[in-house]
Design an enzyme around this catalytic site. Structure first.
Site, PDB file in Angstrom:
ATOM      1  N   ASP A 144     -34.968  32.996   4.408  1.00 20.23           N
ATOM      2  CA  ASP A 144     -33.880  32.956   5.373  1.00 20.23           C
ATOM      3  C   ASP A 144     -32.615  32.548   4.604  1.00 20.23           C
ATOM      4  OD1 ASP A 144     -32.387  33.203   7.622  1.00 20.23           O
ATOM      5  OD2 ASP A 144     -33.641  31.957   8.882  1.00 20.23           O
TER       6      ASP A 144
HETATM    7  C1  BGC Z   1     -31.007  33.420  10.598  1.00 18.87           C
HETATM    8  C2  BGC Z   1     -31.812  34.681  10.440  1.00 18.87           C
HETATM    9  C3  BGC Z   1     -30.898  35.830  10.126  1.00 18.87           C
HETATM   10  C4  BGC Z   1     -30.157  35.502   8.853  1.00 18.87           C
HETATM   11  C5  BGC Z   1     -29.262  36.619   8.371  1.00 18.87           C
HETATM   12  C6  BGC Z   1     -30.061  33.189   9.431  1.00 18.87           C
HETATM   13  O1  BGC Z   1     -29.166  32.177   9.696  1.00 18.87           O
HETATM   14  O2  BGC Z   1     -31.881  32.322  10.746  1.00 18.87           O
HETATM   15  O3  BGC Z   1     -32.559  34.915  11.595  1.00 18.87           O
HETATM   16  O4  BGC Z   1     -31.610  37.023  10.016  1.00 18.87           O
HETATM   17  O5  BGC Z   1     -29.363  34.359   9.073  1.00 18.87           O
HETATM   18  O6  BGC Z   1     -28.196  36.810   9.177  1.00 18.87           O
END
Ligand code: BGC
Length: 756
Positions: free
Chosen positions: A288
């Site tokens: 993530d």
């Molecule tokens: C979120 C993810 C997301 C990623 C990219 C993160 O802050 O937890 O779910 O896909 O950002 O945008």
């Protein structure tokens, strides 16, 4: 430059027939041959993902200015980019990777296509309320088609995190509290995004996220610690992830949280032992946003280099925005702290997905401006999201059949801060959508022009610009608009009030400790009700709210979530009875935040009821009931249904035998309607304690007024399996109950036994 594209495909890239794409074995061979051409640095480059140049969906890291990103694209040090969108922008970066880097390996372009791309569909929690797998699949399919037409080939969805905590803002992004419903939806959404042919130009790779346990963050505070036992992990959290494997999901994303002391990103047990070994997942795992570097804050990695080591060894194949693989992996391999075989394994997984998408044959296949113009925002996509929006609405209360509204001769007063809001219905994951592009309820209402419509907002929900994500405050005091609202309410036959959360009030980083109607909305509701009791409350929200006063006093309540671009059209079709609602709650509505976590599949405890006349020593609250305001699976229709004549073909079975469960469903009301009939099972005792009820089947049944249908479900051994004290998925012999009904609170039940 070695031209990998031509070298490997030997085909004309303008020809898009999927017959030209490769079988699994051929892809593996090609992956190996590309790998054999790569330097260690280039391999590490494939494991590196950069954010684009404008939108950010996480804290902006210190590193990574645009110049560095461009330089790394040229030197083959980037395998993927996220938050780049639009054919022209995607083509720009793809061109650098393909035409300027030594091997010309194409980028995979990721984006959060969470509930639509430019045309926004209902938030996933709302879609889950439809219990309609075909509609959910279609909604994901049009989101894939629209984003693919705009250069995207990989979505970071579906989020399949089960959550029992409405304080957590991200419940809007999931399918609610139940692992069975959640698994069906996870499967449908992956199939929708990926289609039957991943190499087609209208399908994209999906991501099962966040692996794992993110929905169980303590107190619902986002990113907080997760500590769950084996039974909850296996029986509740993991099943929807497993379902995505069955749907052949191409990628997984790990999560920000720690799970029982080990951050998910550095968690070998999750990523290697369960995912890659037990489940034989052959796609890749992306971290993530910054979750690798955050292992230092967790107190798990002592420095950046150790964070990179822990993540790579644990099976995180791609680094999103930590800049650590690109900075440290080479050194870690030289030191012998990361095995190069692990790097090869990660790179093969990434290349494989790129091959499956057909990117090597034509890296610009998602970059067709004509298609972008034709597809993005098309009528067909809007029709699908409208259909999805109607199916997502849940009727919570309808005393004296106040709804549907009469279409003629009525004076309708439309009131509420969200009544003409064209932004909030878009929800919080709508990066590619233009602000204020949802159809508002006011706009929808105007189409029913044989009634007299008056409108007053009554109050603002937020101070500042609600389109601006980070700087918005809730209006806690401004009531100057109340008088005008009260005035139109007084003169109306029916008042429709649209209240709830503004679009960015739920979602990532939006945890709340108070789930009442925010700001001055409760005051406004009570003030209007004082002068006119005929109020229809339309809720727009991203999570269950505590609406006890409304439930007690307001005759009609419609749960309309954040329904996306077609929101207003869907809502008014339901209000006016052109669509008979059939949604059922995918998540329990509490009476009070103090009841949370509250969910239907709870355990009985040793003291479920008060013994004799002892009012103290049993499992309860002294200031609130145990029951929720609205249970999981609950939702009304304009018609009424009766369940009767529950019969089992036998009351005991063994081995591969089955039990047929039949019952009659009657439409006892005046409208044609659809009912989601639900089957729950209770395992009365087990090697670990079992929930009081578990959803094990559901079906949508349509009935005309006065019509009856016999419905049948089958119970087999498979359905009784759970993760037992032996740490295996097994069916245990013993006594069970089956329940049939229109919500998890059904009392229609029968007993049976599984012998062996
Ligand atoms: C979120 C993810 C997301 C990623 C990219 C993160 O802050 O937890 O779910 O896909 O950002 O945008």
């Amino acid at each position: 430059m070695v031209s990998i594209i031509l070298f490997l495909s030997g085909c004309d890239s303008s020809n898009q027939s999927s017959e030209l794409y490769d079988s699994k074995d051929e892809i593996d061979k090609k992956v190996d041959s590309v790998l054999s051409l790569m330097t260690l640095q280039e391999k590490i480059g494939q494991m590196n993902q950069y954010n684009g140049f404008w939108n950010v969906t996480g804290p902006k890291p210190k590193e990574g200015d645009a110049a560095k990103k461009y330089e790394h694209l040229r030197t083959g040090m980037v395998g993927s980019m996220l938050n780049i969108r639009g054919v022209d922008e995607v083509r720009k970066v793809q061109k650098i990777a393909v035409e300027e880097s030594r091997l010309g390996i194409p980028l995979i372009i990721g984006f959060d296509v969470i509930h639509g791309y430019k045309t926004i569909s209902p938030i996933p929690l709302a879609e889950a309320a439809s219990w309609d797998m075909e509609a959910i699949k279609k909604s994901a399919a049009v989101a894939a088609a629209e984003s693919a037409a705009s250069g995207i080939n990989w979505t970071f969805a579906p989020m399949v995190d089960i959550s029992r905590d409405a304080r957590w803002g991200r419940v809007m992004e999931g399918a609610g509290e139940d692992p069975y419903l959640g698994s069906k939806i996870a499967y449908a959404r992956v199939k929708g995004f990926q289609g039957d042919d991943l190499s087609a130009v209208n399908t994209i790779a999906a991501t099962a996220k966040h692996f794992a346990g993110y929905g169980f963050s303590e107190s619902g505070r986002d990113y907080n610690t997760v500590d769950v036992g084996t039974s909850t992990l296996y029986n509740i959290i993991l099943p929807p992830f497993k379902a995505t494997i069955e749907a052949d999901v191409k990628t997984f994303m790990n999560s920000f949280n720690e799970l029982n002391g080990i951050p998910a990103t550095g968690n070998k047990f999750l990523q290697r032992d369960i995912l890659k070994e037990k489940w034989k997942f052959d796609g890749f795992v992306v971290s993530d946003w910054g979750s690798i570097v955050e292992m230092k804050n967790h107190g798990y990695a002592k420095n950046d280099k150790e964070a990179a080591m822990l993540a790579a060894n644990a099976g995180s194949d791609m680094d999103m925005e930590s800049y650590l693989y690109v900075n440290y992996l080479e050194e870690l391999i030289a030191d012998g702290n990361v095995d190069e075989d692990l790097i090869d394994d990660a790179v093969k997984r990434i290349l494989k997905v790129k091959f499956e998408l057909g990117l090597f044959e034509d890296p610009y296949k998602y970059c067709d401006s004509d298609r972008e113009k034709r597809v993005v925002g098309s009528k067909e996509i809007n029709e699908v999201v409208l259909d999805m929006a109607k199916k997502s609405i849940v009727l919570l209360k309808n005393e004296n059949n106040l709804l549907p509204l009469k279409k003629e001769g009525q004076k309708i007063a439309l009131i509420g801060p969200l009544s003409d809001d064209k932004n909030s219905p878009l929800g919080s994951w709508r990066i590619a959508a233009d602000d204020n592009t949802a159809i508002s309820v006011l706009e929808g209402m105007k189409k029913y022009d044989k009634n007299t419509l008056t409108h007053q907002k009554g109050a603002d929900l937020v101070v500042g610009n609600p389109a601006f994500v980070f700087e918005t405050e809730i209006n806690e005091t401004g009531t100057s608009g109340f008088q005008a609202a009260i005035k139109i309410a007084k003169n109306a036959d029916v008042v429709v009030m649209v209240l709830g959360e503004y679009g960015f009030q739920s979602g990532e980083g939006r945890s709340r400790t108070n789930l009442d109607l925010p700001g001055v909305q409760q005051q406004l509701l009570e003030a209007v009700y004082k002068v006119n009791k005929k109020v229809v409350l339309v809720l727009m929200n991203g999570r269950p709210l505590t609406i006890n006063w409304a439930d007690k006093n307001i005759p009609a309540i419609v749960e309309a979530w954040h329904l996306g671009t077609q929101s207003g059209n869907a809502i008014v079709q339901v209000l006016y009875g052109d669509y008979n609602p059939s949604g059922k709650l995918p998540m329990t509505f509490p009476r009070s935040v103090g009841q949370i976590p509250i969910y239907y599949n709870y355990k009985n405890t040793g003291r479920p009821t008060y013994p004799g006349n002892n009012l103290v020593f049993w499992s309860h609250f002294s200031d609130e009931e145990n029951t929720p305001l609205y249970p999981f699976g609950y939702g009304l229709s304009y018609t009424t249904f009766k369940y009767d004549h529950l019969k089992l073909s036998t009351d005991s079975f063994r081995g591969n035998e089955k039990i047929e469960v039949t019952f009659d469903l009657y439409n006892t009301g005046k409208y044609e309607g659809k009912e989601v009939v639900q089957l729950y099972i209770r395992d009365l005792y087990g090697s670990i304690t079992r929930p009081v009820k578990e959803l094990k089947g559901f079906e949508m049944v349509s009935l005309k007024p006065g019509e009856t249908k016999q419905v049948m479900f089958t119970i087999n051994k498979e359905m009784l399996k759970f993760y037992t004290a032996n740490e295996k998925w097994e069916t245990e012999t013993g006594d069970f109950k089956v329940f049939i009904g229109g919500s998890s609170y059904t009392k229609l039940e029968a007993d049976f036994e599984f012998i062996n």
